[in-house]
Design a protein around this motif. Structure first.
Motif, PDB file in Angstrom:
ATOM      1  N   ALA A   5       2.176  -2.796  10.003  1.00  0.00           N
ATOM      2  CA  ALA A   5       1.910  -2.586   8.759  1.00  0.00           C
ATOM      3  C   ALA A   5       1.952  -1.106   8.617  1.00  0.00           C
ATOM      4  CB  ALA A   5       0.221  -2.736   8.506  1.00  0.00           C
ATOM      5  N   GLY A   6       1.850  -0.373   9.535  1.00  0.00           N
ATOM      6  CA  GLY A   6       2.012   1.130   9.344  1.00  0.00           C
ATOM      7  C   GLY A   6       3.557   1.707   9.071  1.00  0.00           C
ATOM      8  N   PHE A   7       4.404   1.000   9.677  1.00  0.00           N
ATOM      9  CA  PHE A   7       5.878   1.059   9.492  1.00  0.00           C
ATOM     10  C   PHE A   7       6.213   0.643   8.044  1.00  0.00           C
ATOM     11  CE2 PHE A   7      10.273   0.003   9.882  1.00  0.00           C
ATOM     12  CZ  PHE A   7      10.757   1.203  10.162  1.00  0.00           C
ATOM     13  N   ALA A   8       5.547  -0.502   7.615  1.00  0.00           N
ATOM     14  CA  ALA A   8       5.936  -1.064   6.624  1.00  0.00           C
ATOM     15  C   ALA A   8       5.404   0.027   5.323  1.00  0.00           C
ATOM     16  CB  ALA A   8       5.121  -2.473   6.349  1.00  0.00           C
ATOM     17  N   ALA A   9       4.180   0.583   5.496  1.00  0.00           N
ATOM     18  CA  ALA A   9       3.740   1.344   4.678  1.00  0.00           C
ATOM     19  C   ALA A   9       4.631   2.593   4.319  1.00  0.00           C
ATOM     20  CB  ALA A   9       2.358   1.744   4.955  1.00  0.00           C
ATOM     21  N   PHE A  10       5.393   3.051   5.521  1.00  0.00           N
ATOM     22  CA  PHE A  10       6.211   4.305   5.451  1.00  0.00           C
ATOM     23  C   PHE A  10       7.412   3.813   4.722  1.00  0.00           C
ATOM     24  CE2 PHE A  10       9.475   7.249   6.986  1.00  0.00           C
ATOM     25  CZ  PHE A  10       8.502   8.349   7.130  1.00  0.00           C
ATOM     26  N   LEU A  11       8.018   2.662   4.993  1.00  0.00           N
ATOM     27  CA  LEU A  11       8.977   1.973   4.120  1.00  0.00           C
ATOM     28  C   LEU A  11       8.626   1.996   2.791  1.00  0.00           C
ATOM     29  CD1 LEU A  11      10.561  -0.759   6.347  1.00  0.00           C
ATOM     30  CD2 LEU A  11      11.777   1.193   5.580  1.00  0.00           C
ATOM     31  N   LEU A  60       0.722  -1.398  -0.034  1.00  0.00           N
ATOM     32  CA  LEU A  60      -0.221   0.044  -0.035  1.00  0.00           C
ATOM     33  C   LEU A  60       0.818   1.387  -0.063  1.00  0.00           C
ATOM     34  CD1 LEU A  60      -3.034  -0.661   2.465  1.00  0.00           C
ATOM     35  CD2 LEU A  60      -3.322  -0.124   0.097  1.00  0.00           C
ATOM     36  N   GLY A  61       1.900   1.342   0.798  1.00  0.00           N
ATOM     37  CA  GLY A  61       2.771   2.475   1.123  1.00  0.00           C
ATOM     38  C   GLY A  61       3.581   2.433  -0.425  1.00  0.00           C
ATOM     39  N   SER A  62       3.749   1.589  -0.972  1.00  0.00           N
ATOM     40  CA  SER A  62       4.757   1.676  -2.092  1.00  0.00           C
ATOM     41  C   SER A  62       4.090   2.184  -3.576  1.00  0.00           C
ATOM     42  CB  SER A  62       5.472   0.469  -2.469  1.00  0.00           C
ATOM     43  OG  SER A  62       4.493  -0.325  -2.820  1.00  0.00           O
ATOM     44  N   ALA A  98       3.832  13.302   4.385  1.00  0.00           N
ATOM     45  CA  ALA A  98       2.547  13.192   4.423  1.00  0.00           C
ATOM     46  C   ALA A  98       2.182  11.758   4.991  1.00  0.00           C
ATOM     47  CB  ALA A  98       2.089  13.321   3.037  1.00  0.00           C
ATOM     48  N   THR A  99       2.896  10.724   4.597  1.00  0.00           N
ATOM     49  CA  THR A  99       2.645   9.485   5.322  1.00  0.00           C
ATOM     50  C   THR A  99       2.681   9.487   6.419  1.00  0.00           C
ATOM     51  OG1 THR A  99       3.298   8.525   3.233  1.00  0.00           O
ATOM     52  CG2 THR A  99       3.022   6.736   4.771  1.00  0.00           C
TER      53      THR A  99
END
Length: 211
Positions: A92-98, A22-24, A115-116
């Motif tokens: 999941a939140g940290f992974a989205a930031f990554l 999602l983050g990517s 923003a993220t």
């Protein structure tokens, strides 16, 4: 410092993967292409965030990028919280930031994550989001440096979670702070040297604002 580990390891891995994917999603590049604004890599700082989208002259695209970049972090955390638990949510939140900072689709060359970060802060615990947002606005108003506002706001977040009674999120905030400072290395150097562009001063090579 961390939430209680209650989710099965396989599910933690699943939600970490979901968060990263999602983050990517490079919303800035997708919107620029859909709206015929060109390749963001060839514009301004070459970054994929809202500030560089704004350099195309399309304010609507920049606003949508800002909202979607924040929203994907929030979505990853909230979905994992609903379907798994708080431990999966924070992973999941940290992974989205990554994923935003290092998207596999773009050769791991992503945005700066501000923003993220704010999307994650509001999704994690909305009072924390308000605190970080207020700090950003205050520093930006006083010093006129968007990058400095982001750095100070991020640095305050691990302390803020302790003060508002969410010590379980302290490690997540510390991890986000480390990545934000890493991604803002060039901005920090310019701030120290005294040549970081201020808010309102547009420069083609400025990568100082929220990406």
């Amino acid at each position: 410092m961390i939430p209680a580990i209650e989710t099965a390891p396989a599910m933690l891995l699943l939600w970490t993967a979901v968060g990263y994917l999602l983050g990517s999603i490079p919303f800035g590049m997708v919107l620029a292409k859909l709206m015929g604004l060109g390749n963001l890599r060839d514009i301004g700082s070459g970054n994929i965030g809202a500030t560089n989208v704004l350099r195309t002259g399309n304010k609507a695209a920049a606003f949508l990028t800002l909202v979607l970049d924040g929203g994907k972090g929030a979505a990853a955390l909230i979905l994992a919280r609903v379907f798994a638990g708080e431990d999966a949510a924070q992973l999941a939140g940290f992974a989205a930031f990554l994923g935003h900072c290092y998207p596999v689709w773009l050769g791991f060359r992503g945005g700066k994550g501000v923003a993220t970060f704010f999307g994650l802060m509001f999704a994690l615990y909305w009072p924390l989001g308000l605190i970080c947002g207020a700090i950003w606005l205050s520093v930006a108003f006083i010093f006129r440096y968007s990058s400095l506002a982001a750095l100070v706001s991020a640095a305050i977040s691990p302390v803020a979670v302790l003060l508002i009674g969410r010590p379980d999120a302290a490690l997540l905030c510390l991890g986000l702070v480390a990545l934000i400072y890493l991604r803002h290395g060039a901005n920090i150097q310019r701030l120290i040297a005294g040549n970081e562009p201020k808010i309102g001063k547009s420069k083609a090579t400025d990568s100082a604002k929220v990406e």
